[in-house]
Design a protein around this motif. Structure first.
Motif, PDB file in Angstrom:
ATOM      1  N   SER A 208      -3.857   4.977  -6.585  1.00 53.51           N
ATOM      2  CA  SER A 208      -4.870   4.046  -7.116  1.00 53.51           C
ATOM      3  C   SER A 208      -4.695   3.844  -8.605  1.00 53.51           C
TER       4      SER A 208
ATOM      5  N   ASP B  42      -5.767  -1.651  -2.183  1.00 52.33           N
ATOM      6  CA  ASP B  42      -5.915  -0.193  -2.284  1.00 52.33           C
ATOM      7  C   ASP B  42      -6.651   0.340  -1.055  1.00 52.33           C
ATOM      8  N   GLU B  43      -5.900   0.802  -0.098  1.00 45.73           N
ATOM      9  CA  GLU B  43      -6.434   1.322   1.168  1.00 45.73           C
ATOM     10  C   GLU B  43      -7.490   0.385   1.767  1.00 45.73           C
TER      11      GLU B  43
HETATM   12 MG    MG Z   1      -6.669   6.087  -4.057  1.00 50.42          MG
END
Ligand code: MG
Ligand code: ADP
Length: 258
Positions: A49, A179-180
């Motif tokens: 991240s 991000d995910e």
């Molecule tokens: Mg992360």
């Protein structure tokens, strides 16, 4: 001389970042060409991240070089000197990057359509009727053409995440960061979001996707990067890396998620 056809969309060269004494990114080097999809996988806390946040101006790198489409992120180079961009210049640069987070972060008091219209109107000054027409097009593109007047609370997590993707696309980004994007979703809703992302990849969008969805990585990514402890442990063709990981740390991680 730079040639736009060969300038990578994202180029990281020795990117490092610490929080206090915690060195979170340790000389990350990688590149993503225009139209390519890079998937980043790795255990929690490995710096994935933070790396995306550096690209998107949400964190500042301490050392190394990071550029998007040939332009240094947050800086301008003059001769051999670097000048920090003024806030206005930095936000202009940032506008060209779309980001989708694990949590959808839609404005709860706005309908799906209003969520998608908001930034083009506020940031780019696009007239309302034009912004609405484009937002409607984008909602249709993510399979939500009939949901424009729904508020986020009345949409499923998968639908909300698709609105978030449409909202990012409304600014016509040249790069999309994810991000995910499916980590917070119920399992039965993951596929509809991945399908939208696959369509986006097929349309030629340059994307960096942090994900644990190895099927997506195998099928869609041009390159897979495995990060651990702030370093790129290994990278390559996703099918190769997934079938035949070279490093023990990659093997250990994949044995847990596959
Ligand atoms: Mg992360
Ligand atoms: P990942 O996304 O791979 O799980 P992160 O980039 O979120 O990893 O975090 C990497 C490390 O950086 C973690 O140890 C985390 O605690 C730390 N970290 C991330 N953001 C901050 C911050 N704003 N301040 C201090 N430490 C941070």
């Amino acid at each position: 001389m730079t040639d736009s056809s060969t300038t990578p969309m994202v180029l990281a060269d020795g990117v490092s970042k610490s929080f206090g004494s915690n060195e979170v990114l340790k000389s990350i080097s990688l590149s993503v060409n225009q139209g390519e999809v890079l998937c980043i996988v790795g255990p929690s806390g490995s710096g994935k991240s933070t790396f995306l946040r550096c690209i998107n101006h949400l964190e500042r790198v301490d050392a190394g070089r990071l550029s998007v489409d040939g332009q240094l992120v947050g800086y301008r180079q003059h001769g051999d000197k670097l000048y920090e961009l003024k806030p206005k210049e930095a936000s202009k640069q940032r506008r060209e990057i779309g980001m989708v987070f694990q949590r959808f972060n839609l404005f709860p008091h706005m309908t799906a359509l209003e969520n998608v219209m908001e930034a083009p109107m506020r940031v780019k000054g696009i007239p309302k009727s034009q912004a609405a027409a484009r937002a409607q097009e984008l909602l249709a593109r993510v399979g939500l053409g009939t949901k424009g007047d729904h508020y986020p609370a009345h949409l499923s997590g998968g639908q909300q995440q698709r609105v978030a993707i449409a909202r990012a696309l409304a600014m016509d980004p040249k790069l999309m960061l994810f991000d995910e994007p499916t980590s917070a979703l119920d399992p039965e809703l993951v596929g509809e979001v991945l399908d939208v992302m696959k369509g986006l990849a097929a349309s030629g969008m340059t994307m960096i996707v942090v994900t644990h969805e190895m099927g997506f990585a195998r099928e869609v990514a041009d390159e897979l990067v495995f990060m651990d402890g702030g370093v790129v442990v290994e990278s390559g063709d996703p099918r190769e890396v997934l079938a035949n990981p070279q490093h023990q740390r990659t093997q250990a991680f994949l044995s847990k998620v596959l």
